[in-house]
Design a protein around this motif. Structure first.
Motif, PDB file in Angstrom:
ATOM      1  N   CYS A  64       0.847  -0.992   0.361  1.00  0.00           N
ATOM      2  CA  CYS A  64      -0.343   0.078  -0.022  1.00  0.00           C
ATOM      3  C   CYS A  64       0.418   1.034   0.362  1.00  0.00           C
ATOM      4  O   CYS A  64       1.679   1.267   0.884  1.00  0.00           O
ATOM      5  CB  CYS A  64      -0.375   0.588   1.227  1.00  0.00           C
ATOM      6  SG  CYS A  64      -2.312   0.941   1.276  1.00  0.00           S
ATOM      7  N   THR A 123      -6.959  -2.799  -0.302  1.00  0.00           N
ATOM      8  CA  THR A 123      -6.452  -4.074  -0.706  1.00  0.00           C
ATOM      9  C   THR A 123      -6.089  -3.717  -2.595  1.00  0.00           C
ATOM     10  O   THR A 123      -6.937  -3.461  -2.938  1.00  0.00           O
ATOM     11  CB  THR A 123      -6.777  -5.322   0.009  1.00  0.00           C
ATOM     12  OG1 THR A 123      -5.360  -6.901  -1.123  1.00  0.00           O
ATOM     13  CG2 THR A 123      -7.824  -5.469  -0.630  1.00  0.00           C
ATOM     14  N   GLN A 124      -4.878  -4.675  -2.853  1.00  0.00           N
ATOM     15  CA  GLN A 124      -4.388  -4.149  -4.531  1.00  0.00           C
ATOM     16  C   GLN A 124      -5.455  -6.077  -4.888  1.00  0.00           C
ATOM     17  O   GLN A 124      -5.077  -6.265  -5.476  1.00  0.00           O
ATOM     18  CB  GLN A 124      -3.165  -3.906  -4.856  1.00  0.00           C
ATOM     19  CG  GLN A 124      -2.981  -3.048  -4.515  1.00  0.00           C
ATOM     20  CD  GLN A 124      -1.341  -1.904  -5.091  1.00  0.00           C
ATOM     21  OE1 GLN A 124      -1.439  -2.293  -6.044  1.00  0.00           O
ATOM     22  NE2 GLN A 124      -0.777  -2.189  -3.593  1.00  0.00           N
ATOM     23  N   ASP A 125      -5.418  -6.856  -3.800  1.00  0.00           N
ATOM     24  CA  ASP A 125      -5.089  -8.598  -3.920  1.00  0.00           C
ATOM     25  C   ASP A 125      -7.040  -8.856  -4.247  1.00  0.00           C
ATOM     26  O   ASP A 125      -7.690  -8.528  -3.550  1.00  0.00           O
ATOM     27  CB  ASP A 125      -4.451  -9.365  -2.667  1.00  0.00           C
ATOM     28  CG  ASP A 125      -4.542 -10.851  -2.859  1.00  0.00           C
ATOM     29  OD1 ASP A 125      -5.394 -11.521  -3.646  1.00  0.00           O
ATOM     30  OD2 ASP A 125      -3.846 -10.978  -2.386  1.00  0.00           O
ATOM     31  N   TRP A 126      -7.418  -8.602  -5.687  1.00  0.00           N
ATOM     32  CA  TRP A 126      -8.296  -9.311  -5.955  1.00  0.00           C
ATOM     33  C   TRP A 126      -8.892 -10.519  -5.622  1.00  0.00           C
ATOM     34  O   TRP A 126     -10.533 -10.630  -5.441  1.00  0.00           O
ATOM     35  CB  TRP A 126      -8.669  -9.479  -7.656  1.00  0.00           C
ATOM     36  CG  TRP A 126      -8.555  -8.358  -8.571  1.00  0.00           C
ATOM     37  CD1 TRP A 126      -7.980  -6.884  -7.781  1.00  0.00           C
ATOM     38  CD2 TRP A 126      -8.009  -8.052  -9.888  1.00  0.00           C
ATOM     39  NE1 TRP A 126      -7.281  -6.311  -9.064  1.00  0.00           N
ATOM     40  CE2 TRP A 126      -7.496  -6.887 -10.325  1.00  0.00           C
ATOM     41  CE3 TRP A 126      -7.445  -8.988 -10.657  1.00  0.00           C
ATOM     42  CZ2 TRP A 126      -7.231  -5.838 -11.501  1.00  0.00           C
ATOM     43  CZ3 TRP A 126      -7.791  -8.665 -12.541  1.00  0.00           C
ATOM     44  CH2 TRP A 126      -7.080  -7.219 -12.598  1.00  0.00           C
ATOM     45  N   ASN A 143      -9.512  -0.030  -3.733  1.00  0.00           N
ATOM     46  CA  ASN A 143      -7.626  -1.053  -4.598  1.00  0.00           C
ATOM     47  C   ASN A 143      -7.644   0.463  -3.662  1.00  0.00           C
ATOM     48  O   ASN A 143      -8.002   1.695  -3.701  1.00  0.00           O
ATOM     49  CB  ASN A 143      -7.541  -1.241  -5.099  1.00  0.00           C
ATOM     50  CG  ASN A 143      -7.909   0.029  -6.689  1.00  0.00           C
ATOM     51  OD1 ASN A 143      -7.719   0.371  -6.377  1.00  0.00           O
ATOM     52  ND2 ASN A 143      -8.293  -0.420  -7.647  1.00  0.00           N
ATOM     53  N   PRO A 150       1.926  -1.870 -13.207  1.00  0.00           N
ATOM     54  CA  PRO A 150       1.088  -0.501 -12.289  1.00  0.00           C
ATOM     55  C   PRO A 150       1.574   0.474 -13.005  1.00  0.00           C
ATOM     56  O   PRO A 150       2.277   0.812 -12.910  1.00  0.00           O
ATOM     57  CB  PRO A 150       0.869  -1.034 -11.588  1.00  0.00           C
ATOM     58  CG  PRO A 150       1.803  -1.385 -10.507  1.00  0.00           C
ATOM     59  CD  PRO A 150       1.868  -2.235 -12.222  1.00  0.00           C
ATOM     60  N   ARG A 185       2.627   5.999  -9.766  1.00  0.00           N
ATOM     61  CA  ARG A 185       1.185   7.037  -9.191  1.00  0.00           C
ATOM     62  C   ARG A 185       1.749   8.553  -9.396  1.00  0.00           C
ATOM     63  O   ARG A 185       2.374   9.127  -9.528  1.00  0.00           O
ATOM     64  CB  ARG A 185       1.477   6.123  -8.052  1.00  0.00           C
ATOM     65  CG  ARG A 185       0.240   7.127  -6.636  1.00  0.00           C
ATOM     66  CD  ARG A 185      -0.238   6.191  -5.248  1.00  0.00           C
ATOM     67  NE  ARG A 185      -0.851   6.836  -4.877  1.00  0.00           N
ATOM     68  CZ  ARG A 185      -2.172   6.027  -4.863  1.00  0.00           C
ATOM     69  NH1 ARG A 185      -2.360   4.591  -5.524  1.00  0.00           N
ATOM     70  NH2 ARG A 185      -3.230   6.602  -4.040  1.00  0.00           N
ATOM     71  N   ASP A 193      -3.925  10.075  -8.149  1.00  0.00           N
ATOM     72  CA  ASP A 193      -4.812   8.764  -7.894  1.00  0.00           C
ATOM     73  C   ASP A 193      -5.227   8.642  -6.159  1.00  0.00           C
ATOM     74  O   ASP A 193      -6.235   8.238  -5.596  1.00  0.00           O
ATOM     75  CB  ASP A 193      -3.759   7.936  -8.227  1.00  0.00           C
ATOM     76  CG  ASP A 193      -3.257   7.495  -9.337  1.00  0.00           C
ATOM     77  OD1 ASP A 193      -4.401   7.491 -10.154  1.00  0.00           O
ATOM     78  OD2 ASP A 193      -2.046   7.250  -9.340  1.00  0.00           O
TER      79      ASP A 193
END
Length: 144
Positions: A10, A70-73, A88, A122, A125, A129
């Protein structure tokens, strides 16, 4: 209600936004990360670096009505099933309407990579964002 952050990957700016907004709403921010990360948080849970260890701890902490970042799908899918709102770090909310498509997309890309293909990572940033994340978090809190 609390905000739970999968803090292993994160961005620091997202952690700061969570802390500020949680303070405005009198909420706790819980962070979960492996011992490899230096996270400063009032409610920090440090885990080992075994595969899925942080995800399991996050699942155990989460309760109906919480908000998870979280970025975890895959983790988001499990949290959604538990009644947790998921966001996310880019400000995109995971929902029961889009998670199946995202998981299928993840599988297709993983298969492509296993067969020697390359996919893009990705993008860098940007300040926008952070603004999108903050807007989305505020929206979720106003709906709760």
């Amino acid at each position: 209600m609390k905000i739970i952050v999968d803090a292993d990957a994160c961005p620091r700016s997202v952690l700061q936004i969570c802390g500020r907004i949680a303070g405005e709403h009198s909420l706790e921010v819980w962070t979960v990360a492996s011992f490899n990360h230096n996270i400063e948080s009032d409610f920090h849970v440090m885990v080992g670096n075994a595969s899925q260890e942080a995800d399991i701890r996050l699942m155990n902490l989460a309760q109906i009505g919480d908000i998870a970042v979280t970025q975890d799908w895959g983790l988001a899918a499990m949290l959604l099933a538990k009644g947790v709102r998921c966001l996310n770090p880019m400000g995109r909310e995971f929902s029961n309407q889009n998670i199946e498509f995202l998981l299928e997309e993840r599988e297709v890309k993983a298969k492509f990579r296993r067969n020697g293909g390359r996919t893009k990572g990705p993008h860098k940033r940007k300040p926008e964002d952070d603004r999108e994340f903050e807007i989305s978090l505020q929206r979720i809190l106003s709906e709760s």
